[in-house]
Scaffold this motif. Structure first.
Motif, PDB file in Angstrom:
ATOM      1  N   GLN A  64      -0.634   1.011  -2.168  1.00 38.50           N
ATOM      2  CA  GLN A  64      -1.932   0.501  -3.182  1.00 38.50           C
ATOM      3  C   GLN A  64      -4.086   1.198  -2.612  1.00 38.50           C
ATOM      4  OE1 GLN A  64      -0.842  -1.919  -1.717  1.00 38.50           O
ATOM      5  NE2 GLN A  64      -2.266  -3.238  -1.129  1.00 38.50           N
ATOM      6  N   PHE A  85      -4.814  -1.326 -14.151  1.00 38.15           N
ATOM      7  CA  PHE A  85      -5.875  -1.626 -12.826  1.00 38.15           C
ATOM      8  C   PHE A  85      -6.965  -2.426 -13.400  1.00 38.15           C
ATOM      9  CE2 PHE A  85      -2.014   2.072 -12.551  1.00 38.15           C
ATOM     10  CZ  PHE A  85      -1.175   1.397 -11.331  1.00 38.15           C
ATOM     11  N   SER A  95      -8.741   6.318 -10.164  1.00 34.95           N
ATOM     12  CA  SER A  95      -8.954   5.609  -8.528  1.00 34.95           C
ATOM     13  C   SER A  95      -9.845   6.518  -7.440  1.00 34.95           C
ATOM     14  CB  SER A  95      -7.317   5.940  -8.437  1.00 34.95           C
ATOM     15  OG  SER A  95      -7.017   7.272  -8.150  1.00 34.95           O
ATOM     16  N   PHE A 122      -6.653   2.389  -5.429  1.00 37.14           N
ATOM     17  CA  PHE A 122      -6.136   1.770  -6.639  1.00 37.14           C
ATOM     18  C   PHE A 122      -7.008   0.242  -6.390  1.00 37.14           C
ATOM     19  CE2 PHE A 122      -3.155   4.818  -6.850  1.00 37.14           C
ATOM     20  CZ  PHE A 122      -3.405   5.285  -8.184  1.00 37.14           C
ATOM     21  N   GLU A 137      -4.584  -3.488  -5.206  1.00 32.78           N
ATOM     22  CA  GLU A 137      -4.663  -2.857  -6.938  1.00 32.78           C
ATOM     23  C   GLU A 137      -5.407  -3.397  -7.910  1.00 32.78           C
ATOM     24  OE1 GLU A 137      -0.418  -2.381  -8.793  1.00 32.78           O
ATOM     25  OE2 GLU A 137      -0.085  -1.446  -6.736  1.00 32.78           O
ATOM     26  N   TYR A 138      -6.400  -3.690  -8.160  1.00 32.86           N
ATOM     27  CA  TYR A 138      -7.380  -3.258  -9.528  1.00 32.86           C
ATOM     28  C   TYR A 138      -8.646  -2.552  -8.674  1.00 32.86           C
ATOM     29  CZ  TYR A 138      -4.944  -7.316 -10.971  1.00 32.86           C
ATOM     30  OH  TYR A 138      -3.522  -8.360 -11.458  1.00 32.86           O
ATOM     31  N   SER A 191       4.662  -0.293  -7.353  1.00 31.39           N
ATOM     32  CA  SER A 191       3.327  -0.871  -7.436  1.00 31.39           C
ATOM     33  C   SER A 191       3.457  -1.639  -5.835  1.00 31.39           C
ATOM     34  CB  SER A 191       3.326  -1.414  -8.404  1.00 31.39           C
ATOM     35  OG  SER A 191       1.983  -2.426  -8.679  1.00 31.39           O
ATOM     36  N   TYR A 192       2.704  -2.497  -5.616  1.00 34.36           N
ATOM     37  CA  TYR A 192       2.007  -2.946  -4.553  1.00 34.36           C
ATOM     38  C   TYR A 192       2.719  -4.859  -5.945  1.00 34.36           C
ATOM     39  CZ  TYR A 192      -0.463  -6.900  -2.101  1.00 34.36           C
ATOM     40  OH  TYR A 192      -0.367  -8.171  -1.164  1.00 34.36           O
ATOM     41  N   LYS A 224       3.179  -5.346  -9.846  1.00 34.06           N
ATOM     42  CA  LYS A 224       2.079  -5.596  -9.857  1.00 34.06           C
ATOM     43  C   LYS A 224       1.868  -4.747 -11.616  1.00 34.06           C
ATOM     44  CE  LYS A 224      -1.158  -7.641  -7.905  1.00 34.06           C
ATOM     45  NZ  LYS A 224      -2.543  -8.164  -7.297  1.00 34.06           N
ATOM     46  N   ILE A 236       2.206   4.022  -9.319  1.00 39.34           N
ATOM     47  CA  ILE A 236       1.134   4.384  -9.182  1.00 39.34           C
ATOM     48  C   ILE A 236       1.511   6.119  -9.116  1.00 39.34           C
ATOM     49  CG2 ILE A 236      -0.249   5.288  -7.024  1.00 39.34           C
ATOM     50  CD1 ILE A 236      -0.358   2.175  -6.141  1.00 39.34           C
TER      51      ILE A 236
END
Length: 686
Positions: free
Chosen positions: A83, A214, A229, A262, A266-267, A663-664, A667, A671
């Motif tokens: 991410q 995200f 991103s 990201f 991942e936020y 996704s990580y 979550k 992606i």
């Protein structure tokens, strides 16, 4: 998606009909030499290991721009990304879905290791330009008996043009997302030394639109920019490679600065102007070679290397009534390594080719800091209290890693290549690695190569590998939003079995295939609910098949097909004890390329790849996101203006396929990647 494959096949057969047969240009397919499989120059098909050699001329003709893109052509290797934008290699399905520790392959550039002891990864060299590479040798599977710690899932040796070329090269490129690059190579000579200096620079302004999923709590947080991103990149480097009859001198510097993509959790970062992660890597090697007599050669080398990584991240943004400030983190880590190595290459005994080696190295942490602007209440970021009115303060005592971090290591190894006859060869590798702060390890590799006839070669191999915990896994300090390292971790261990064949139907047609099975012990992984944040897990396994077929039916055509299937198990070591097959990876991978020399000046080349579907699992409730399979087609055209100047136009993802990555920790659903991109390049040789 099958329509795209049909179009590709029709194009190949149409172009094949236009050519004339000539086999001379196929020589590098049947006579590839490498040093990675045995540390001595040998044909890859007569060594027990599974090796793929990628040639720069083919890669650049196909529009391949970076080392990372090139490695996607290796059977059994899936290219992916985490991410935060770090490019990762998944070799034979071995993947920890919720860990920053990945690859577990050793990367060498001109024979010098550039792998990191901090994370145990090699992502910071994945953008290295293919224009400056001569060839890439990839040894798949357990390789510790040859290369020690770090070569757990294989080894990659990048041989640059600076090691051989005496040409002056200049390459200039511009492409999508304001991508621009320039790289060059210049020959040098002084006294009796000859060699080259290379340099490169590349950057882009890539930002991809994403959904509000995200954004951390988008309904109440103060997120005041367009959800995108941050994939901006700035990468530069320089290399020196000079030698005479007895000495080699190598120097390489690489700087990589990139956005936080990201986000580390991942936020998305609420602001991107000054948020980044930096990597600086430097190494230099002086090597000495001397023939003691006609059958004995001495090799000795000394290496000095430094590595630095720094982060500036904002994992949470301001939330009215809960977080009066953005939550911010900064960290810096730097180490230096000194290594000495000596080898004796002995060909004195009948039918034996022996290699003895001794190695010692020391890695010391010379900078480590961690700063933040917040504290926790009950570990809940929504109820955090802040330090110094929201300003970042460097934490006292331990930095990013504990003061105990460091490594002292000694190794001794033996290799014997024994020819029973012209048709049967036996290979043996034994290596002992001793660590001051970790357990010692013995590893071996045994192989047989049998030439059944002049067309068919059969190979068997048993190999072992180990991996010592990275500095993050063993020594990471206990701080807010960081997991604490565990210095009592056992070494990871692997036992691998392979059966391979090579079938040379003719001088212009070759088929390679192999079956493998591997057991993995003590896999280090994250344990969110145990006494330790990092712990050793249960036994895992991986099994699969890899096939390569290459043919040159006419002098104007080259066709390559590869397919791999892998199935691996993954066991979490947290309270859920969750076990899945091939989590977040594709069991099926297919790659094909076609090089078509339309005329002496014009060539049209294409690539098609298939990435199978992937299940992304959310631990605890076993929720599954099915990441769909995808076909991707790339097209590249080259025009030779003169013998010294070439123009190339490449289009990746020609049909704008929706390509997504896991996704990580599941979550989010996936992606997304950029889709169709274009790159125009000018290449000059003087």
């Amino acid at each position: 998606m099958f329509l795209k494959l049909i179009i590709f096949i029709i194009f190949i057969f149409y172009s094949l009909a236009l050519g004339e047969q000539n086999n001379d240009e196929f020589a590098h397919f049947v006579d590839d030499l490498n040093t990675i499989a045995t540390k001595t120059k040998q044909n890859i098909d007569y060594m027990p290991s599974t090796v793929t050699v990628l040639h720069s001329d083919d890669l650049t003709s196909l529009g391949v721009n970076t080392l990372f893109e090139a490695l996607s052509f290796v059977p059994g290797i899936e290219t992916s990304m985490i991410q935060v934008g770090w490019k990762r290699l998944i070799s034979r399905g071995m993947h920890n879905p919720d860990s920053f520790i990945f690859d577990k392959m050793k990367l060498l550039i001109d024979g010098v290791s550039v792998s990191s002891k901090f994370y145990g990864t090699i992502y910071y060299y994945m953008d290295f330009p293919v224009d400056l590479i001569d060839r890439i040798e990839v040894l798949r599977g357990a390789a510790s008996a040859l290369y020690g710690d770090g070569a757990y899932n294989g080894a990659i040796n990048v041989i640059t043009k600076s090691a051989y070329s005496q040409d002056t090269l200049l390459n200039i490129s511009y492409g999508s997302y304001d991508y621009r690059s320039v790289n060059a190579l210049v020959p040098v000579s002084f006294a009796d030394f000859k060699g080259s200096i290379d340099a490169y620079f590349q950057e882009n302004n890539q930002k991809l639109d994403v959904s509000e999923q995200f954004v951390y709590q988008p309904s109440i947080s103060l997120f005041n920019r367009k959800p995108q991103s941050d994939e901006r990149l700035k990468n530069s480097g320089v290399g020196v490679n000079v030698k005479n009859d007895n000495f080699d001198f190598i120097l390489r510097y690489n700087y990589l600065k990139s956005g936080n993509y990201f986000g580390f959790d991942e936020y998305l970062e609420p602001t991107i102007d000054d948020k980044f992660n930096d990597n600086i890597n430097f190494h230099t090697q002086l090597a000495y070679h001397r023939k003691i007599d006609s059958d004995i050669t001495l090799h000795a080398k000394a290496v000095f290397a430094t590595s630095k990584i720094s982060f500036d991240i904002t994992p949470r943004q301001e939330i009215p009534g809960a977080l009066p400030f953005d939550i911010e983190l900064e960290s810096v880590y730097k180490d230096r390594t000194i290594l000495v190595n000596s080898e004796l290459e002995i060909n004195k005994f009948k039918n034996h080719s022996l290699l003895f080696g001794l190695e010692a190295d020391n890695t010391k942490v010379i900078e480590s800091s961690y700063g933040r602007n917040f504290d926790f209440i009950n570990g809940d970021t929504e109820n955090a209290t802040f330090i110094d009115n929201g300003n970042i303060v460097t934490m006292p005592n331990n930095g990013f890693v504990k003061s105990a971090a460091g490594r002292e290591h000694f190794a001794a190894y033996l290799q014997d290549l024994y020819s029973f006859s012209d048709a049967l060869m036996f290979s043996l590798n034994i290596r002992y690695d001793n660590y001051k702060r970790f357990s010692s390890d013995w590893n071996s590799r045994v192989g047989l190569v049998y030439d059944y006839n002049d067309k068919l070669t059969l190979k068997l191999q048993y190999a072992e590998a180990f991996r010592v915990a990275s500095f993050v896994e063993a020594y990471q300090s206990f701080h807010a939003l960081l997991r604490e390292g565990n210095s009592n971790l056992d070494n990871e261990k692997q036992k691998s079995y392979e059966a391979s064949f090579v079938y040379k139907a003719s001088s212009y047609q070759i088929l390679r295939g192999n079956l493998y099975y591997s057991d993995f012990y003590n896999t280090i992984d994250i344990n969110d609910v145990g006494e330790n944040d990092y712990d050793n897990g249960a036994k895992r396994e991986s099994k699969g098949i890899e096939i390569e077929y290459k043919v040159m039916p006419y002098d104007s055509h080259e066709l390559s097909l590869s397919y791999s299937y892998t199935n691996s198990t993954y066991n979490t070591i947290d309270k859920y004890h969750y076990k899945v097959d091939t989590p977040g990876i594709a069991s099926h991978l297919f790659k094909a390329y076609h090089l078509f020399k339309v005329s002496q000046k014009f060539s049209l080349n294409s690539t098609v790849s298939y990435i199978g579907s992937r299940d992304d699992n959310e631990y605890g409730n076993a929720q599954k996101y099915d990441i769909k399979s995808s076909w991707v087609t790339n097209l590249s055209a080259s025009y030779l203006f003169s013998k010294n100047a070439k123009f190339r136009l490449s289009v990746n993802d020609l049909f704008n396929t929706k390509v997504t990555l896991p996704s990580y920790r599941s979550k989010h659903e996936y992606i997304a990647r950029p889709g169709r991109t274009a790159l125009a390049s000018l290449h000059f040789t003087f």
